[in-house]
Design an enzyme around this catalytic site. Sequence first.
Site, mmCIF file in Angstrom:
data_model
loop_
_atom_site.group_PDB
_atom_site.id
_atom_site.type_symbol
_atom_site.label_atom_id
_atom_site.label_comp_id
_atom_site.label_asym_id
_atom_site.label_seq_id
_atom_site.Cartn_x
_atom_site.Cartn_y
_atom_site.Cartn_z
ATOM 1 N N GLU B 67 0.824 -1.219 0.000
ATOM 2 C CA GLU B 67 0.000 0.000 0.000
ATOM 3 C C GLU B 67 0.855 1.265 0.000
ATOM 4 O O GLU B 67 0.434 2.299 -0.525
ATOM 5 C CB GLU B 67 -0.964 0.006 1.186
ATOM 6 C CG GLU B 67 -2.093 -1.013 1.084
ATOM 7 C CD GLU B 67 -1.718 -2.393 1.607
ATOM 8 O OE1 GLU B 67 -0.531 -2.606 1.946
ATOM 9 O OE2 GLU B 67 -2.610 -3.266 1.681
ATOM 10 N N PHE B 129 -11.871 -7.375 13.847
ATOM 11 C CA PHE B 129 -10.768 -7.812 12.998
ATOM 12 C C PHE B 129 -10.426 -6.728 11.971
ATOM 13 O O PHE B 129 -11.295 -6.242 11.259
ATOM 14 C CB PHE B 129 -11.135 -9.119 12.284
ATOM 15 C CG PHE B 129 -10.036 -9.591 11.364
ATOM 16 C CD1 PHE B 129 -8.794 -9.966 11.877
ATOM 17 C CD2 PHE B 129 -10.229 -9.639 9.985
ATOM 18 C CE1 PHE B 129 -7.773 -10.383 11.027
ATOM 19 C CE2 PHE B 129 -9.214 -10.053 9.138
ATOM 20 C CZ PHE B 129 -7.984 -10.433 9.663
ATOM 21 N N GLN B 130 -9.182 -6.360 11.931
ATOM 22 C CA GLN B 130 -8.668 -5.327 11.027
ATOM 23 C C GLN B 130 -9.338 -3.973 11.193
ATOM 24 O O GLN B 130 -9.411 -3.186 10.265
ATOM 25 C CB GLN B 130 -8.709 -5.794 9.562
ATOM 26 C CG GLN B 130 -7.738 -6.952 9.331
ATOM 27 C CD GLN B 130 -7.471 -7.240 7.874
ATOM 28 O OE1 GLN B 130 -8.330 -7.013 7.020
ATOM 29 N NE2 GLN B 130 -6.294 -7.750 7.583
ATOM 30 N N LYS B 179 -17.985 -0.893 5.768
ATOM 31 C CA LYS B 179 -18.431 -1.931 4.837
ATOM 32 C C LYS B 179 -19.952 -1.878 4.628
ATOM 33 O O LYS B 179 -20.435 -2.087 3.517
ATOM 34 C CB LYS B 179 -18.007 -3.304 5.362
ATOM 35 C CG LYS B 179 -17.766 -4.294 4.225
ATOM 36 C CD LYS B 179 -17.039 -5.524 4.708
ATOM 37 C CE LYS B 179 -16.988 -6.555 3.583
ATOM 38 N NZ LYS B 179 -16.356 -7.797 4.003
ATOM 39 N N MET B 492 24.161 8.855 2.333
ATOM 40 C CA MET B 492 24.000 10.158 2.962
ATOM 41 C C MET B 492 24.257 10.081 4.467
ATOM 42 O O MET B 492 24.865 10.988 5.043
ATOM 43 C CB MET B 492 22.594 10.708 2.689
ATOM 44 C CG MET B 492 22.383 12.109 3.186
ATOM 45 S SD MET B 492 23.598 13.254 2.516
ATOM 46 C CE MET B 492 22.772 13.813 1.027
HETATM 47 C C1 LIG Z 1 12.301 5.769 5.283
HETATM 48 C C2 LIG Z 1 13.578 6.422 5.646
HETATM 49 N N1 LIG Z 1 14.376 5.884 6.568
HETATM 50 C C3 LIG Z 1 15.561 6.468 6.890
HETATM 51 C C4 LIG Z 1 15.942 7.626 6.295
HETATM 52 C C5 LIG Z 1 17.267 8.298 6.662
HETATM 53 N N2 LIG Z 1 18.157 8.354 5.494
HETATM 54 C C6 LIG Z 1 18.280 9.457 4.734
HETATM 55 S S1 LIG Z 1 19.305 9.229 3.437
HETATM 56 C C7 LIG Z 1 19.634 7.650 3.893
HETATM 57 C C8 LIG Z 1 20.575 6.806 3.105
HETATM 58 C C9 LIG Z 1 20.049 6.438 1.781
HETATM 59 O O1 LIG Z 1 20.873 5.440 1.249
HETATM 60 P P1 LIG Z 1 20.752 5.058 -0.269
HETATM 61 O O2 LIG Z 1 19.350 4.789 -0.618
HETATM 62 O O3 LIG Z 1 21.715 3.962 -0.561
HETATM 63 O O4 LIG Z 1 21.167 6.386 -1.008
HETATM 64 P P2 LIG Z 1 22.614 7.103 -1.041
HETATM 65 O O5 LIG Z 1 22.610 8.153 0.019
HETATM 66 O O6 LIG Z 1 23.650 6.064 -0.779
HETATM 67 O O7 LIG Z 1 22.690 7.687 -2.383
HETATM 68 C C10 LIG Z 1 18.932 7.324 5.057
HETATM 69 C C11 LIG Z 1 19.036 6.021 5.757
HETATM 70 C C12 LIG Z 1 15.044 8.180 5.352
HETATM 71 N N3 LIG Z 1 15.293 9.344 4.744
HETATM 72 N N4 LIG Z 1 13.900 7.558 5.024
#
Ligand SMILES: Cc1ncc(C[n+]2csc(CCOP(=O)(O)OP(=O)(O)O)c2C)c(N)n1
Lengths: 176, 577
Positions: B67, B129-130, B179, B492
Site C-alpha cells: 500500500e 478484525f482489522q 463496509k 547520505m
Molecule cells: C524511510 C527512511 N528511513 C531512513 C531515512 C534516513 N536516510 C536518509 S538518506 C539515507 C541513506 C540512503 O541510502 P541510499 O538509498 O543507498 O542512497 P545514497 O545516500 O547512498 O545515495 C537514510 C538512511 C530516510 N530518509 N527515510
Amino acid sequence: MEKTIHTYTVSIYTENNIGLLNRISAIFQRRHVNIESIVSSVSEIKGVSRWTIVVKVSEEQIKKIVGQIEKQVEVIKAYYHKDEDTIYQESCLFKIKSDLLFEEREIQNIIKDSGANIVTVNKKFFVLEKSGRRNEIEEIYNQLIPFGIMQFVRSGRIAVTKDEMKISEMLAAFSN
Amino acid sequence: MNTETLKEQKVTVATTERISGCEAIVRCLLEEGVDTIYGYPGGAIMPVYDELYKYREQLHHVLTRHEQGAAHAAQGYARISGKVGVAMATSGPGATNLITGIADAQIDSTPMVCITGQVASHLLGSDAFQETDIIGISTPVTKWNHQVTRAEDIPEVLAKAFYIARSGRPGPVLIDITKDAQFAEFDFKYKKCTGIRSYTPIPKMDLEKVKAAAELINSAKKPMIVWGQGVILGQAEEEFKAVVEKSGIPSAWTILGASAIPTDHPLNVGMVGMHGNYAPNKLTNECDVLIAIGMRFDDRVTGNLATYAKQAKVIHFEIDPAEVDKNVKTDIAVLGNAKETLAALLPLLDQKNHEQWHDEFRKLHVVEFEKVIKKDLYPTKEGLTMGEVLKEINEQSKGDAAIVSDVGQHQMIACRYAKFNKSKSNITSGGLGTMGFALPAAIGAKMAAPEREVVAIIGDGGFQMTIQELGTIFQQRLPVKIVVLNNEFLGMVRQWQQLFFDKRYASTEMINPDFVSIAKGYYIEAKKVTKREELKDAVAEMMGNAGPYFLEVCVEKEDNVFPMIPTGASVSDVRLS
Ligand SMILES: Cc1ncc(C[n+]2csc(CCOP(=O)(O)OP(=O)(O)O)c2C)c(N)n1
Ligand SMILES: [Mg+2]
C-alpha cells in the site's frame, strides 16, 4: 516583546465535526503547548460551534498556532485575545455537608458576600455554584476549604470578545 | 451560466438512480475524471473491488505490491500531471501502510485522495478484525479526512474530498468508508463541490501589497528570488518566467521548485539549501531584497534562521497565510495564488538586468565549478561518480526526461545536476525525505504522462524499501527506466558519520543482493555498469529500450555531496569540501 508569555483566549468558530477536536488539539500538542482549559459549545449562529481555549504562550507562538488552526478545512475563523480584550468567566461547583450550612454562620456569610448561588439542598449535602474570574473562585475556595469540601469542580473559561467577530457576515458572504 | 455548467447539470440529473455505496464510490471517481487508481484489496474494501472489476474498462486499477507503493504511485501521478492522485486500501494494515505516503503528500502539498475500507459501522470501536482508527491516525497528516457510515453520504463526501485535495494549497485527503455503507443502496446523484463555507482555498489578493512589493523590488540593488513548488502548483510558470525576465533578478529554487523554469535559463542561478549551489546560498546573506515565491522557508533551505538573510528585506508571495512569518519574518506578504499575484506584479516592475549583481553569482559559480562540479561531472579518478551518470542521462535525454529521485546522496546529485526543460519534471520526496518513494512514484508518473521519458534515480538502500514494485512495473509493462546508483552504503548517513561522527560507520554499510538478477527475476531487462567506458552505451541501451529497463551503476563507495550547509550552520557558511 513578542516573546513574553501571556494568557491568550483562543476563540474558534467551526462546523460541527467529530474529528475536529483531534485535529485542533494536535496543533497545540506538536508544539508542546499545554491547554489550560477548553470549552466547546454552540454559538450565536445555528449549526456553528464555538470553542474557547486558554493557553499561556508568547504572541509570536499564538499567531502561528491560530494560523494553523484557521487553515483547517472545517474551521470558519479563529481569533486570539489577551485578557483585557475579552469578558470572561469560569464557573465552579462545591458540594458541602448540609449540617454546615445550618451550623456554621460563617458559611452563610461567605455565600452572601461572594454572590454564590445555592443550587440544591438536601439532608446530606448542598451544592453551591459560583461564576466569576479565576481569582474570585479561588477566594471562595480558600474560604470554604477549612470547613471541608466533599467535591469541587471548576469549568474552563468562557469568553466573549469586546470587538466584533463578524462570523455571520462571513457566512452570509459565502451563501451569496 | 455558461453552456458547460448547464450540460453538467443535465448529466447530474440524468444519472439519478438506485445503486450501492460501493458502486457509487467508483461512479464518483469517474465523475471526477479519474482514469487510474492505485491500490491493494482486502476484506473491508472488497465490495469496491467487485465494482472496479465491473468498471474495469473505464477505470484502471493498478495493483501495487504494497500500500505504501500505492500511495507513492498516486503521488507520482499527481506530481507530473497536477491532477489528483487516488490510492485505495483495505482497513487495518492496508490503511496504516498508506500513512507514509500520506504524510509525504501532506508536507509536499500533493493533491491525493485515499479511500480506505473500514469494518461495518456496528463494529466500530470494538477492536473488530482489522479495525484501526485510521481517522485518528491520519488526522495530523491529512488536509482533511472523514469517515462515512451511510451510503447516501458517499457522493457529497467524495466530491468534497476531491475539491479539498486539489484546491488552494493542495494536500492529501483520506476517506474511510465502512463496509455496511459500501453495501447499502441509495439514490445516486453526483454534484461536484465548488465551495465549502468554512474553507478559503485562496486568500484574496491585496493590490496594495503587490504595489508595495513592486516598489521595493524596483528600488533594490541586489534582489534575489527564491521560488518553490508554489509556482508549479499554481500553474504560474509563464507569469513567473515573465517576472524573472522583466526584473532581471537572479532566481534560485528549492528542490520542489526545480523545473518551473528551465535549468539553463540564464537567470536561473541554481538550487538553495543544504546541498544547493554555492552562489545562491552565499548570496542569500548579501542580497538586499529577498523575494520568496511559493516556498515555505524549510529549515533545509534556510539553515540557521538567526543568521538567514538578516540584512535583506523579505517579500513573501504565498497562498497559505499560516506560512507567512512562520519561519522568516517578512516585510511584505503578498497573499494569493502565484498565478494571480505574479500577473498583477508584472506590469508594475521596471525592466532591469542587474548585470553587476549577476557577476557575483557567476564568480561564485566558478569557485563551485572548480572545487566541486568538475570533480563530480568530469572525474579523473577511477571510480564512477553519481554526477557523471546524471550528466550522461542529461545528454541522452536532452533534458526532456522527468527525473524521479529517491532520498539520499543520489537525490541531491540528481537535483543538482539533472537538466530540466519542462515544468513538473523533478519528482522527489522533499519535505519528508521518504526513502522508497522513487520506484512507485515513477510508476504513477509514467502512467500519467506516458509520452514522457521517466527516469528513476535510486540509491541501493532506498531501492530495497519498495523493490517489490518491480512486480507492478512488469505487470503493467511500464517503460520506466530505473537507475540504481549503488555505493553499497546508506550513503547520505555515511557522509554525516564521516563528517560529524569521526567515521564511525554504524549500520550504514550494506551487503547488497544481485540487483540485476532480481530485476531479471521480474522479467525486466537489466544491466550492471562498473566502468566509465561502459556508461554511455549502457545509458543509450536503456533509453532506447521500449520496455522497462533496470540499470545498476556501481559508483565510488565513499564520495560525498558538496556543497553542504551543516545542520544549524548559516547559509553563508556553506562548505565546498
Ligand atoms: C524511510 C527512511 N528511513 C531512513 C531515512 C534516513 N536516510 C536518509 S538518506 C539515507 C541513506 C540512503 O541510502 P541510499 O538509498 O543507498 O542512497 P545514497 O545516500 O547512498 O545515495 C537514510 C538512511 C530516510 N530518509 N527515510
Ligand atoms: Mg547508497
